[in-house]
Design an enzyme around this catalytic site. Structure first.
Site, PDB file in Angstrom:
ATOM      1  N   ARG A 126     -18.262 -29.753 -24.887  1.00  0.00           N
ATOM      2  CA  ARG A 126     -18.987 -30.331 -23.741  1.00  0.00           C
ATOM      3  C   ARG A 126     -18.773 -32.021 -23.693  1.00  0.00           C
ATOM      4  NH1 ARG A 126     -22.250 -25.845 -24.512  1.00  0.00           N
ATOM      5  NH2 ARG A 126     -22.004 -24.082 -22.928  1.00  0.00           N
ATOM      6  N   LYS A 150     -12.432 -41.848 -15.050  1.00  0.00           N
ATOM      7  CA  LYS A 150     -11.584 -40.788 -14.395  1.00  0.00           C
ATOM      8  C   LYS A 150     -10.520 -40.246 -15.066  1.00  0.00           C
ATOM      9  CE  LYS A 150     -11.150 -41.500  -9.855  1.00  0.00           C
ATOM     10  NZ  LYS A 150     -10.653 -42.338  -8.592  1.00  0.00           N
ATOM     11  N   GLU A 185      -0.779 -52.278  -9.194  1.00  0.00           N
ATOM     12  CA  GLU A 185      -2.449 -52.048  -9.400  1.00  0.00           C
ATOM     13  C   GLU A 185      -3.293 -53.707  -9.515  1.00  0.00           C
ATOM     14  OE1 GLU A 185      -3.998 -49.524  -8.959  1.00  0.00           O
ATOM     15  OE2 GLU A 185      -2.840 -47.957  -9.519  1.00  0.00           O
ATOM     16  N   LYS A 197     -12.980 -54.192 -11.447  1.00  0.00           N
ATOM     17  CA  LYS A 197     -13.228 -52.659 -11.533  1.00  0.00           C
ATOM     18  C   LYS A 197     -14.465 -52.417 -12.280  1.00  0.00           C
ATOM     19  CE  LYS A 197     -11.076 -48.232 -12.660  1.00  0.00           C
ATOM     20  NZ  LYS A 197      -9.957 -47.502 -12.610  1.00  0.00           N
ATOM     21  N   GLU A 239     -18.025 -42.343  -8.161  1.00  0.00           N
ATOM     22  CA  GLU A 239     -17.157 -42.516  -6.868  1.00  0.00           C
ATOM     23  C   GLU A 239     -17.831 -41.697  -5.566  1.00  0.00           C
ATOM     24  OE1 GLU A 239     -12.754 -41.434  -5.156  1.00  0.00           O
ATOM     25  OE2 GLU A 239     -12.888 -42.655  -7.290  1.00  0.00           O
ATOM     26  N   ARG A 287     -16.563 -47.213  -4.734  1.00  0.00           N
ATOM     27  CA  ARG A 287     -15.593 -47.002  -5.766  1.00  0.00           C
ATOM     28  C   ARG A 287     -14.415 -46.433  -5.358  1.00  0.00           C
ATOM     29  NH1 ARG A 287     -15.932 -44.523 -11.856  1.00  0.00           N
ATOM     30  NH2 ARG A 287     -13.751 -44.575 -12.426  1.00  0.00           N
ATOM     31  N   ASN A 322      -9.049 -46.825  -4.299  1.00  0.00           N
ATOM     32  CA  ASN A 322      -7.874 -45.859  -4.164  1.00  0.00           C
ATOM     33  C   ASN A 322      -6.946 -46.531  -2.981  1.00  0.00           C
ATOM     34  OD1 ASN A 322      -8.388 -43.560  -6.013  1.00  0.00           O
ATOM     35  ND2 ASN A 322     -10.383 -43.462  -4.786  1.00  0.00           N
ATOM     36  N   HIS A 369      -3.538 -45.421  -2.385  1.00  0.00           N
ATOM     37  CA  HIS A 369      -3.401 -44.147  -3.400  1.00  0.00           C
ATOM     38  C   HIS A 369      -3.236 -42.760  -2.697  1.00  0.00           C
ATOM     39  CE1 HIS A 369      -4.138 -46.982  -6.371  1.00  0.00           C
ATOM     40  NE2 HIS A 369      -4.392 -46.114  -7.295  1.00  0.00           N
ATOM     41  N   HIS A 407      -0.071 -40.875  -3.686  1.00  0.00           N
ATOM     42  CA  HIS A 407       0.002 -39.393  -4.535  1.00  0.00           C
ATOM     43  C   HIS A 407       0.769 -38.457  -3.816  1.00  0.00           C
ATOM     44  CE1 HIS A 407      -4.040 -40.535  -6.882  1.00  0.00           C
ATOM     45  NE2 HIS A 407      -3.002 -41.236  -7.370  1.00  0.00           N
ATOM     46  N   HIS A 463       4.054 -44.105 -10.581  1.00  0.00           N
ATOM     47  CA  HIS A 463       2.726 -44.177  -9.794  1.00  0.00           C
ATOM     48  C   HIS A 463       2.666 -45.558  -9.211  1.00  0.00           C
ATOM     49  CE1 HIS A 463      -1.458 -43.623  -8.991  1.00  0.00           C
ATOM     50  NE2 HIS A 463      -1.605 -44.835  -9.647  1.00  0.00           N
TER      51      HIS A 463
END
Length: 368
Positions: free
Chosen positions: A124, A146, A188, A230, A240, A244, A248, A251, A255, A273
């Site tokens: 966990r 993330k 980025e 960031k 997020e 935040r 993206n 993205h 994606h 990417h």
């Protein structure tokens, strides 16, 4: 050792990002991040032969009591799967990793995402220390916690938020980074200027050639400045729920391209990417202009900068707009009202827009 820049991530999940050349040799710094005796070093077949021995030697010098094991995957986005995640968990089990174990993520974004997700799930949650070796990972994926793996249906659909214990970015590793991967990371870097900081965008324009040449001072500044942006937004919005999501920018489009191409960027049969995000940012800027939110000139300026950095700015041939839209509809940022996109009001002024009309998105895709 050269000067080390540090960026603090504050908030409930605080940690430090260290940026500088030679940090993988800094035994005290590496050892200071470890609470227990068990360390799983996760890397890939490109990075491990270059740097894994160095990291293990530094750890052994500082902490002879450590039990260190390696888990090495083949390189490429196509390896960021539930199956590889399962193998990583089994590697932790095989070494008897305890609750105070640490997962070291030595590599680019794929390794960081996979290792971080395994750390989030073992017992966990155990510590993860990010040791990014690509520019893209240094400025983006290693920071913020993330973690995820991909499914055939979409990118990063299975994962968890799991902030790292520390990020240690050794800029000397960029000397062995392929030119294509350096350019992908610069996409980025450009993103931070596009969404938050028009002045930084201007700085990138003025230093494009130095960045492409791998100039140490220019890259260190770009990494630190990107991480500062960031860190600021992650501290405000760790999970997020708000601002935040602006990280993206480009993205959702990117994606969709990656997924529709079957994550073929590593083989050269598709965009990686950073390249896909570059195309996505141009599409988002054009869509913003079409919706009357931003000047056409800002979209043209963004496209010109990305092209100067050697990045693609158009959708690859053979990708149907309706197929890309279907991918976008499964994106994590979609909500009950439909598509939720990060657009902008011009350079440095990103915004989140819900319920974007699908026909407007289709037109952007058709002309992309």
């Amino acid at each position: 050792m050269n000067t080390v820049r540090t960026v603090k991530v504050s908030g409930d999940y605080h940690y430090t990002i260290a940026i500088g050349a030679g940090l993988l040799d800094d035994a005290p710094r590496l050892a200071h991040t470890l609470r227990g005796r068990h360390v799983l070093l996760v890397s890939d077949g490109n990075v491990a032969p270059l740097y894994a021995d160095k990291v293990e030697a530094a750890l052994a010098a500082a902490r002879p009591d450590l039990v260190v094991r390696r888990f090495v995957i083949p390189p490429g986005e196509q390896e960021k799967t539930l199956a590889r995640f399962g193998e990583c968990i089994e590697a932790l089990a095989a070494m008897g990793a305890t609750r105070d174990a640490t997962v070291l993520a030595l590599g680019g974004g794929v390794v960081g995402d996979l290792a971080g997700f395994a750390a989030a799930c073992w017992m966990r949650g155990v510590d993860c220390v990010q040791l990014p070796t690509s520019l893209l990972a240094m400025v983006d994926s290693s920071v913020g916690g993330k973690t995820a793996v991909d499914l055939p249906a979409g990118k990063n659909l299975v994962g968890a938020f799991h902030p790292p214990r520390a990020v240690i970015a050794d800029t000397a590793t960029l000397h062995t980074l392929p030119e294509r991967e350096l350019r992908a990371g610069l996409a980025e870097v450009v993103k931070y200027g596009a969404i938050f900081d028009a002045g930084f965008l201007h700085w990138i324009e003025a230093h494009a050639e130095s960045l492409l040449a791998g100039d140490e001072a220019a890259l260190s500044y770009a990494i630190a400045h990107s991480c500062e942006h960031k860190a600021d937004v992650v501290a405000r919005d760790p999970f997020e729920h708000g601002d935040r999501a602006m990280l993206n920018f480009g993205h959702t489009f990117g994606h969709a391209i990656e997924t529709e191409q079957g994550y073929a960027g590593t083989t050269g049969a598709g965009l990686n990417h950073g390249e896909a995000v570059a195309v996505g940012m141009v599409l988002a800027a054009r869509l913003s202009a079409a919706l009357g939110m931003a000047p056409d000139a800002d979209a043209e300026r963004l496209q010109a900068l990305l092209q100067r950095l050697g990045l693609p700015t158009a959708i690859p041939a053979g990708l149907a707009p309706d197929a890309l839209l279907a991918r976008m509809q499964l994106d994590k940022k979609a909500d009950a009202r439909g598509l939720r996109l990060v657009l902008w009001n011009g350079a440095g002024k990103a915004c989140i827009v819900s319920g974007v009309a699908e026909n407007a998105v289709l037109r952007a895709l058709a002309h992309g």
